[in-house]
Write a protein that holds these residues in place. Structure first.
Motif, PDB file in Angstrom:
ATOM      1  N   SER A  59       0.811  -1.219   0.000  1.00 54.72           N
ATOM      2  CA  SER A  59       0.000   0.000   0.000  1.00 54.72           C
ATOM      3  C   SER A  59       0.847   1.273   0.000  1.00 54.72           C
ATOM      4  CB  SER A  59      -0.934   0.009   1.208  1.00 54.72           C
ATOM      5  OG  SER A  59      -0.175   0.010   2.394  1.00 54.72           O
ATOM      6  N   TRP A  60       2.138   1.163  -0.305  1.00 58.55           N
ATOM      7  CA  TRP A  60       2.998   2.355  -0.246  1.00 58.55           C
ATOM      8  C   TRP A  60       2.719   3.248  -1.466  1.00 58.55           C
ATOM      9  CZ3 TRP A  60       5.304   3.700   3.997  1.00 58.55           C
ATOM     10  CH2 TRP A  60       6.290   4.684   3.971  1.00 58.55           C
ATOM     11  N   PRO A  61       2.757   4.581  -1.290  1.00 60.87           N
ATOM     12  CA  PRO A  61       2.515   5.464  -2.445  1.00 60.87           C
ATOM     13  C   PRO A  61       3.554   5.240  -3.551  1.00 60.87           C
ATOM     14  CG  PRO A  61       2.444   6.708  -0.403  1.00 60.87           C
ATOM     15  CD  PRO A  61       2.925   5.351  -0.048  1.00 60.87           C
ATOM     16  N   ILE A  62       3.140   5.437  -4.793  1.00 59.92           N
ATOM     17  CA  ILE A  62       4.041   5.288  -5.934  1.00 59.92           C
ATOM     18  C   ILE A  62       4.605   6.666  -6.276  1.00 59.92           C
ATOM     19  CG2 ILE A  62       4.181   4.618  -8.351  1.00 59.92           C
ATOM     20  CD1 ILE A  62       1.768   2.727  -7.741  1.00 59.92           C
ATOM     21  N   ALA A  63       5.937   6.773  -6.227  1.00 59.91           N
ATOM     22  CA  ALA A  63       6.584   8.090  -6.363  1.00 59.91           C
ATOM     23  C   ALA A  63       6.185   8.795  -7.658  1.00 59.91           C
ATOM     24  CB  ALA A  63       8.093   7.934  -6.295  1.00 59.91           C
TER      25      ALA A  63
END
Lengths: 326, 127
Positions: A59-63
């Motif tokens: 669920s980590w944001p995509i840069a």
């Protein structure tokens, strides 16, 4: 050679000072040891970032979806170009620094001064770029909402697949929700700045616009964020608790809360290093101008500050990789 | 300081420069090429590099290797480690090379473990 201390009988004089262990002067060696300890500090931060990312790997944001701005190109999706430019600026200011150090070895005062000045300019441009990057990150672009579970929901147009800003669909509901200030409070507390829209306005606007769907934090196998169907979106939107615009240390519209915290902390700490590097460079630059090192007979101070400057560049190479590429 | 002798060969002697200044420009070109490769890969994201290798995408491994290559040339040529005595080089590089991968290894394994616990546990974290 720089010093006149030539040990007369080598064995006896080893501990009496004046000689250079490892052929490196005291100041230079201490600068290296400072760099080693600072490198460990930075790696501690970056590894902590990696830890949080592995903990929230799905669920980590995509840069690429967060850093999409480029100066003077409004509304153009330009992921990475700006940070790539910043990387080039910093590498280039590193090069002018090496040339200054090299000129110092040849005792060319004017050349040292010119290239020191170029280095300072490069550093200043980099710090300015970082401030601009922060400004965009803090202001945000589209806005999002947070659910009871602390998940960020972003809004998409189902047909085009493009992000939709809150102001484009939020309903206008007349109301008298006023910000609570310390002067109205029984005690001296006040609440944070109110977002531009209330939860009610966003939810109503979402229900009224049939073409909108929700993009969740969750990532599928191919590495894209999962977009819900219209029915799923309507179910999810009812759990909205907050309207989030931009980023602060508590929540951000890009996704996981830790993401913004690490962004502020790591790039901030690096930016602080660049800033102090620029200041130290200025001090050395003026010392070059007034001829301090010419009189001293060596330009080793330029070399020492150069080591620090290259180290800042080196750290940026890693921050660039782990924040923007990986 | 009288002149320090510079070692002017990079890539294990494959390329030798005439002067230190020339070497600096050479290294700049090399670093720029590596950065451009990174940026192009980051923008295109070729499908063939998206498969997983040792818990991480191949493209991410490429990024990390290229970063370490860049770090090597910044330290060795810009920071003059190539010209220092091997004792100094070792005392600077060895602690970092030993400690950082160790720290990264234990924390990433731990992060992965916590992910598993939260994923497989009975408590739903996404509600």
């Amino acid at each position: 050679m720089s010093t006149t201390t030539v040990p007369t009988s080598t064995e006896d004089n080893v501990w009496s000072g004046g000689n250079k262990p490892l052929n490196s002067s005291y100041g230079k060696m201490m600068m290296w040891f400072f760099i080693v300890s600072d490198a460990l500090t930075f790696s501690g931060f970056l590894v902590a970032y990696g830890f949080s990312r592995f903990k929230n790997i799905d669920s980590w944001p995509i840069a690429d979806e967060v850093f999409t701005h480029f100066p003077f190109l409004h509304g153009v999706d330009a992921p990475m170009y700006y940070v790539a430019l910043m990387t080039f600026i910093l590498i280039f200011s590193s090069v002018t620094m090496v040339i200054a150090v090299d000129a110092g070895h040849h005792m060319k005062k004017t050349k040292v001064a010119v290239y020191m000045l170029l280095t300072i300019l490069g550093g200043a441009v980099f710090v300015g770029s970082q401030a601009w990057e922060w400004k965009n990150f803090i202001n945000g672009e589209y806005g999002a909402v947070e659910t009871k579970g602390g998940q960020i929901l972003q809004f998409l147009d189902a047909e085009t697949g493009k992000r939709v800003a809150l102001e484009d669909f939020a309903a206008t509901i007349p109301g008298d929700r006023v910000q609570h200030e310390s002067k109205n409070g029984l005690w001296f507390y006040e609440e944070a700045e109110l977002p531009s829209f209330t939860v009610q306005e966003v939810v109503t606007g979402f229900v009224n616009h049939e073409n909108l769907v929700v993009k969740t934090e969750q990532i599928d196998e191919s590495g894209h964020k999962i977009v819900l169907s219209r029915e799923g979106s309507l179910q999810k939107i009812n759990q909205t608790q907050y309207v989030v615009e931009g980023a602060n240390l508590i929540r951000n519209e890009y996704g996981n809360r830790l993401f913004a915290d690490f962004f502020f902390f790591i790039t901030g700490f690096h930016g602080f290093h660049v800033l102090s590097g620029v200041i130290i460079n200025c001090i050395i630059f003026f010392n070059v101008l007034i001829g301090t090192y010419e009189r001293r007979g060596n330009y080793e101070m330029v070399e020492k500050v150069g080591l620090y400057w290259h180290f800042v560049d080196l750290v940026w190479v890693f921050v660039f990789t782990f924040f923007y590429l990986v | 300081m009288a002149h320090v002798a510079h070692k002017l060969s990079i890539f294990r002697g494959l390329v030798t420069f005439k002067s230190n200044q020339q070497k600096i420009w050479g290294v700049l070109i090399f670093l720029s090429i590596v950065t451009i490769i990174e940026v192009v890969l980051g923008i295109i994201k070729p499908e063939s590099l998206m498969s997983s290798f040792l818990h991480m995408k191949i493209i991410n491994w490429i990024f990390i290797v290229l970063t370490i290559v860049k770090a090597y040339y910044i330290a060795w040529d810009f920071m003059h480690l190539r010209d220092e005595k091997s004792g100094l080089t070792g005392s600077i590089v060895l602690p970092l090379v030993i400690l950082i991968p160790y720290l990264a290894f234990i924390l990433l394994v731990e992060g992965n473990y916590i992910y598993d616990v939260m994923f497989e546990g009975f408590v739903s974290w996404n509600f």
